[in-house]
Design an enzyme around this catalytic site. Structure first.
Site, PDB file in Angstrom:
ATOM      1  N   GLY A   1       5.915  -7.889  -1.781  1.00 40.85           N
ATOM      2  CA  GLY A   1       5.709  -9.332  -1.783  1.00 40.85           C
ATOM      3  C   GLY A   1       4.292  -9.687  -2.202  1.00 40.85           C
ATOM      4  N   SER A   2       3.809 -10.804  -1.707  1.00 38.53           N
ATOM      5  CA  SER A   2       2.507 -11.315  -2.128  1.00 38.53           C
ATOM      6  C   SER A   2       1.373 -10.675  -1.332  1.00 38.53           C
ATOM      7  CB  SER A   2       2.457 -12.834  -1.921  1.00 38.53           C
ATOM      8  OG  SER A   2       2.455 -13.133  -0.529  1.00 38.53           O
ATOM      9  N   PRO A   3       0.154 -10.632  -1.901  1.00 37.31           N
ATOM     10  CA  PRO A   3      -0.993 -10.136  -1.147  1.00 37.31           C
ATOM     11  C   PRO A   3      -1.234 -10.923   0.142  1.00 37.31           C
ATOM     12  CG  PRO A   3      -1.522 -10.237  -3.474  1.00 37.31           C
ATOM     13  CD  PRO A   3      -0.176 -10.905  -3.306  1.00 37.31           C
TER      14      PRO A   3
ATOM     15  N   VAL B   1       0.954 -12.364   2.225  1.00 38.92           N
ATOM     16  CA  VAL B   1       1.842 -11.895   3.286  1.00 38.92           C
ATOM     17  C   VAL B   1       1.594 -10.417   3.568  1.00 38.92           C
ATOM     18  CG1 VAL B   1       4.254 -11.660   4.015  1.00 38.92           C
ATOM     19  CG2 VAL B   1       3.546 -13.625   2.646  1.00 38.92           C
ATOM     20  N   GLY B   2       1.177  -9.667   2.541  1.00 37.75           N
ATOM     21  CA  GLY B   2       0.853  -8.259   2.739  1.00 37.75           C
ATOM     22  C   GLY B   2      -0.213  -8.055   3.801  1.00 37.75           C
TER      23      GLY B   2
ATOM     24  N   GLU C   1       3.659  -3.122  -1.636  1.00 30.04           N
ATOM     25  CA  GLU C   1       3.799  -3.353  -3.076  1.00 30.04           C
ATOM     26  C   GLU C   1       3.569  -4.843  -3.292  1.00 30.04           C
ATOM     27  OE1 GLU C   1       7.399  -1.958  -4.763  1.00 30.04           O
ATOM     28  OE2 GLU C   1       7.013   0.136  -4.271  1.00 30.04           O
TER      29      GLU C   1
ATOM     30  N   CYS D   1       6.757  -8.823 -10.575  1.00 36.52           N
ATOM     31  CA  CYS D   1       5.405  -8.522 -10.090  1.00 36.52           C
ATOM     32  C   CYS D   1       4.551  -7.833 -11.148  1.00 36.52           C
ATOM     33  CB  CYS D   1       5.471  -7.675  -8.818  1.00 36.52           C
ATOM     34  SG  CYS D   1       6.288  -6.080  -9.028  1.00 36.52           S
TER      35      CYS D   1
END
Length: 470
Positions: free
Chosen positions: A193-195, A197-198, A215, A249
């Site tokens: 997902g997105s940085p 939320v990462g 990822e 992505c």
């Protein structure tokens, strides 16, 4: 932690916690049989998967099968072929200190795993990491995105036919369910997902010291120096960008093109778009749609912000909100402070940045977060090598886009803001495994025979020899 509780999630979680040791003891033969069963169920559900992806994205059959089904089937077959070898204990060599000893690496399952998969490739990214997870001998709760409900239903049906819920279970839900799952103690968490939320996922894993694979994404540049035929470059760039309507992505996020090529690229771009998709690309069956209105509005806002700031738009900037359709858009002369130069686009928009020399390229890239991929279209090996060694990215691909993710012997992953850890193939198996060192020391030549208590002058001589020669 979520204030709301979910008894169903608790039930599945505890079932898998209680069953994890039994799953860890499964043989490689048993795991391969599960992979074969999974492959068979996917093939039986081929039409249902394609239909679901069309409902969720309006993906064409060819795109659904080539970007969602094929990568999963390829991964399953790669594991079936190689799992016995990958999982075998690996002997390692000794130095003189361990003369006569036996040293090896044993791969053991990590245990209970949580796989959080995204909406942009809802079938591929839910299953491809599950393959590595179960091949390594783990249990798995799979939490897919709620934005692809039709695909999730097919996934749930397939999982139910292959696995018991105390081994693998899909959990429906939105942010609350995901947050509740992240409050649980897992042995490993795999997130795509997105940085933004990462960082939340990584913080949740840190509370239990769980290992985490992230990822993420990032603004992946595509560099064009003019040494390749411009028609070929335009064709490949458009394909790489418009697969899944830019919601990939590793899609090229922006173009870095030599200044004198600007006008030729623009005219070639327009010609290729009209030849490939017609005068009205909306009528093409090959273009998918934006996943939802929230992302539709976000992409439109990025384009409008750039144009309001002075950017030019020689093609695109047309929207049909009711159809979630955004016409592929080319932007030039973009102001330095435009939001589109800093936020990952995740849509069919091509920002073009011109450069004059190679140092401008590396500075522009290095001034930003490290991208997930970096693309170079060039015959100039000196330029290629310079960029490879003077930038940092998850991967570099020369004269193509996207295809590195399909290579069976290369890892996939980012670096820092674009990701942590490695996935796919052997690297995926190792990511879901603990590489446990096992050392059996030969008692006749054990190092402690020479450096154990009491310390004497002889002990010091041994240490001196070790310091000098070993």
């Amino acid at each position: 932690m979520s204030e709301k509780e979910f008894p169903y999630i608790d039930h599945i979680y505890h079932l898998q916690r209680e069953n994890r040791l039994a799953i860890q003891r499964t043989t490689i033969k048993e795991r391969i049989q599960l992979l074969k069963k999974l492959e068979n169920e996917i093939l039986l559900a081929r039409d249902a998967i394609v239909d679901a992806l069309h409902k969720d994205f309006r993906k064409s059959k060819i795109e659904a099968e080539s970007t969602e089904l094929f990568p999963v089937l390829s991964e399953i077959r790669l594991f079936i072929k190689n799992l016995k070898d990958w999982s075998a204990s690996k002997s390692v060599s000794n130095n003189l200190v361990f003369f006569g000893s036996k040293a090896k690496i044993v791969y053991e399952p990590k245990g209970n795993c949580l796989i959080i998969s995204p909406w942009n490739y809802p079938f591929q990214l839910a299953v491809v990491h599950l393959v590595a997870c179960i091949a390594a001998g783990n249990t798995a709760i799979v939490k897919p995105s709620e934005f692809a409900p039709a695909t999730n239903q097919v996934l749930n049906s397939i999982f139910g036919k292959v696995f018991e819920s105390n081994h693998v279970q899909l959990i429906y839900g939105e942010v609350e369910e995901t947050t509740y799952l992240l409050s649980k103690k897992f042995d490993h968490i795999h997130f795509t997902g997105s940085p933004k939320v990462g960082k939340i996922v990584m913080a949740a894993g840190a509370k239990h010291l769980a290992s985490v694979t992230l990822e993420l994404g990032g603004k992946s540049p595509l560099i064009i120096d003019g040494t390749l035929d411009i028609k070929t470059v335009v064709s490949k760039a458009i394909w790489g960008k418009l697969i899944n309507n830019g919601q990939t992505c590793i899609a090229p996020d922006y173009l870095l093109i030599k200044e004198e090529l600007k006008e030729e690229f623009i005219s070639t771009f327009i010609q290729h778009m009209e030849k490939t998709f017609g005068k009205n690309p909306m009528e093409s069956p090959d273009l998918a749609r934006i996943i939802n209105l929230r992302n539709f509005d976000r992409i439109q806002s990025l384009v409008e912000n750039a144009i309001d700031g002075g950017a030019n738009c020689p093609y695109g900037n047309e929207y049909v909100r009711s159809e979630l359709y955004i016409k592929p858009t080319l932007l030039t002369d973009i102001p330095d402070d435009a939001e589109i130069l800093f936020e990952e686009i995740f849509g069919p928009v091509f920002p073009m940045i011109t450069y004059q020399n190679i140092q401008e390229i590396t500075k522009f890239i290095n001034d930003r977060e490290k991208p997930l991929a970096l693309y170079i279209y060039s015959k100039n090996q000196e330029l290629i090598d310079f960029i490879v060694h003077n930038t940092s990215s998850g991967a570099v691909l020369v004269n193509e886009t996207l295809l590195h993710i399909m290579h069976p012997n290369l890892p996939f992953g980012g670096v820092n803001n674009s990701g942590i850890g490695r996935s796919t193939g052997r690297f995926g198996f190792e990511d879901f495994s603990h590489s446990k060192p096992v050392l059996q020391v030969n008692q006749w030549f054990s190092p402690t025979k020479f450096i154990n208590y009491p310390y004497t002058g002889f002990t010091q001589k041994i240490v001196n020899l070790m310091m000098k020669y070993l």
